[in-house]
Design an enzyme around this catalytic site. Structure first.
Site, PDB file in Angstrom:
ATOM      1  N   SER A 130       5.214  16.661 -21.915  1.00 26.33           N
ATOM      2  CA  SER A 130       5.726  17.380 -22.903  1.00 26.33           C
ATOM      3  C   SER A 130       5.492  16.854 -24.333  1.00 26.33           C
ATOM      4  CB  SER A 130       6.772  18.281 -22.864  1.00 26.33           C
ATOM      5  OG  SER A 130       7.449  18.765 -23.846  1.00 26.33           O
TER       6      SER A 130
ATOM      7  N   ASP B 147       5.546   3.465  -9.482  1.00 27.69           N
ATOM      8  CA  ASP B 147       5.240   2.252 -10.157  1.00 27.69           C
ATOM      9  C   ASP B 147       6.191   1.245  -9.699  1.00 27.69           C
ATOM     10  OD1 ASP B 147       3.096   3.446 -11.138  1.00 27.69           O
ATOM     11  OD2 ASP B 147       3.869   3.532 -13.067  1.00 27.69           O
TER      12      ASP B 147
ATOM     13  N   GLY C 186       0.270   1.567 -11.192  1.00 29.75           N
ATOM     14  CA  GLY C 186       1.142   0.590 -11.664  1.00 29.75           C
ATOM     15  C   GLY C 186       1.493   0.669 -13.060  1.00 29.75           C
TER      16      GLY C 186
ATOM     17  N   ALA D  93      -4.963  -8.998   1.631  1.00 34.14           N
ATOM     18  CA  ALA D  93      -6.265  -9.147   0.897  1.00 34.14           C
ATOM     19  C   ALA D  93      -6.150 -10.535   0.132  1.00 34.14           C
ATOM     20  CB  ALA D  93      -5.748  -8.361  -0.566  1.00 34.14           C
TER      21      ALA D  93
ATOM     22  N   LYS E 217     -15.107 -16.680   6.125  1.00 36.60           N
ATOM     23  CA  LYS E 217     -14.576 -15.337   5.419  1.00 36.60           C
ATOM     24  C   LYS E 217     -15.652 -14.522   5.257  1.00 36.60           C
ATOM     25  CE  LYS E 217      -9.880 -15.254   4.171  1.00 36.60           C
ATOM     26  NZ  LYS E 217      -9.076 -15.179   2.916  1.00 36.60           N
ATOM     27  N   ASN E 218     -15.960 -13.238   5.895  1.00 39.76           N
ATOM     28  CA  ASN E 218     -17.151 -12.474   5.513  1.00 39.76           C
ATOM     29  C   ASN E 218     -16.943 -11.100   4.746  1.00 39.76           C
ATOM     30  OD1 ASN E 218     -15.926 -11.086   7.339  1.00 39.76           O
ATOM     31  ND2 ASN E 218     -17.433 -11.082   9.086  1.00 39.76           N
TER      32      ASN E 218
ATOM     33  N   ARG F 173     -18.276  -4.368  -4.881  1.00 43.61           N
ATOM     34  CA  ARG F 173     -17.886  -2.944  -4.909  1.00 43.61           C
ATOM     35  C   ARG F 173     -16.782  -2.513  -5.525  1.00 43.61           C
ATOM     36  NH1 ARG F 173     -22.777  -2.887  -3.987  1.00 43.61           N
ATOM     37  NH2 ARG F 173     -23.741  -1.709  -2.443  1.00 43.61           N
TER      38      ARG F 173
ATOM     39  N   ARG G  69      -0.347   9.101  -5.200  1.00 49.32           N
ATOM     40  CA  ARG G  69       0.607   9.973  -5.600  1.00 49.32           C
ATOM     41  C   ARG G  69       1.236  11.003  -4.681  1.00 49.32           C
ATOM     42  NH1 ARG G  69       2.475   9.056 -10.592  1.00 49.32           N
ATOM     43  NH2 ARG G  69       1.254   8.893 -12.226  1.00 49.32           N
TER      44      ARG G  69
END
Length: 327
Positions: free
Chosen positions: A77, A132, A175, A191, A218-219, A251, A260
């Site tokens: 608002s 967040d 976030g 990750a 690591k591929n 990518r 959300r």
């Protein structure tokens, strides 16, 4: 205790978060249990200004604990930011006989509540509803756990395709100015790195990540990036890799609003229920202008101005955990 609270208003404001409905339900039923009338205010402060207000009964919140989004709807608002808008909102609270207002929302929503409280010496209770997790004084905000689980689920799926193609994926998560979602989802999803606002030292986070090198075995590599108006988020880092390290196939996936939505986790439903219940207890005790939070599994009251002004620190240990486990 101040004036006897006979009627409370409840609204949700800002971005929706899973668990808001469980919270509305808890506020409504705890109030009714205590003989307090409940007025549901639709579309946040905008609805308060426009008088979109109706009485809630116990039935109004039946079958809502498991639903994502918010049955009260939400809106941002602009008018509420103005003196006239604020006055209209207060006049409507008076016109509908609402003695105290419970606001479920994030930083901006609670800042609005604080203005109302200060300007008209009006009792307001804030409840932390934002994915967040950036409100100071509460260990967790309503919706954060669900969003975290949603992100992890998505990253697991992205990992399948990243592995099939030997690619670096930059995955952008929400976030705003807080890296809680990025840091914790990076740990949970295994990750390789998280690029977060709290870690913006002089060290170039991308440089650091690339220079650690990828293990030859690591591929695939997944880097979680906090969305950031300052540096452009995942697209910015992907562009840099394309320019500076053309040998890598890059990518980008921006998870956006799917973070959300969805059914709230058990954790968020319980948190929302406890906080909603506690907001009525706070009013009964004569508390005002506080945010109800949770710390070490105990309910706490935090002055709203502290909750919105102070930066919530990220646990630096988490940065070390990810650094060590991703080598």
């Amino acid at each position: 205790m101040g004036k006897q609270i006979k009627t409370v208003g409840v609204l949700t404001s800002g971005g929706d978060a899973p668990g808001m409905n469980a919270c509305i339900r808890a506020v409504t039923r705890a109030a009714i249990f205590n003989g307090i009338k409940v007025m549901g205010i639709y579309r946040g402060y905008e609805g308060l200004i426009n008088g979109e207000i109706k009485e809630f009964t116990s039935e109004s919140v039946s079958n809502t604990v498991q639903r994502g989004g918010t049955i009260l709807k939400t809106a941002r608002s602009k008018e509420f930011m103005t003196e006239e808008g604020l006055k209209k909102a207060y006049d409507n609270l008076q016109a509908f006989g609402i003695d105290a207002l419970i606001v479920i929302g994030g930083n901006g929503s609670l800042t609005g509540a604080q203005r109302l409280a200060r300007e008209f010496d009006y009792p307001v209770i804030g409840l932390p509803g934002t994915i967040d997790n950036d409100l100071y004084g509460t260990d967790s905000t309503i919706g954060y756990d669900t969003a975290l689980n949603t992100i992890v689920d998505c990253v697991d799926k992205i990992r399948d395709t990243a592995t099939s193609h030997d690619r670096i994926f930059f995955v952008e998560v929400m976030g705003r100015d807080a890296g809680f979602l990025a840091q914790n989802s990076a740990i949970a999803a295994g990750a390789e790195a998280a690029i977060i606002p709290e870690d913006q030292t002089d060290v170039d986070q991308l440089e650091q990540f690339i220079s650690r090198g990828f293990r030859k075995s690591k591929n695939s590599s997944i880097v979680i990036v906090s969305e950031s108006p300052k540096d452009g988020g995942a697209m910015y880092y992907a562009e840099r890799v394309r320019k500076e390290y053309p040998q890598y196939d890059v990518r980008v996936t921006i998870l956006g609003h799917l973070q959300r939505g969805g059914t709230p986790t058990a954790f968020d439903r319980i948190l929302a229920s406890r906080l909603g219940y506690a907001s009525i207890e706070a009013l009964k005790e004569g508390q005002r202008n506080v945010m109800v939070g949770i710390h070490d599994d105990e309910i706490v009251y935090v002055p709203i101005d502290r909750a919105v002004k102070k930066d919530k620190p990220i646990d630096r240990e988490l940065i070390n955990v990810l650094g060590v486990l991703s080598i």
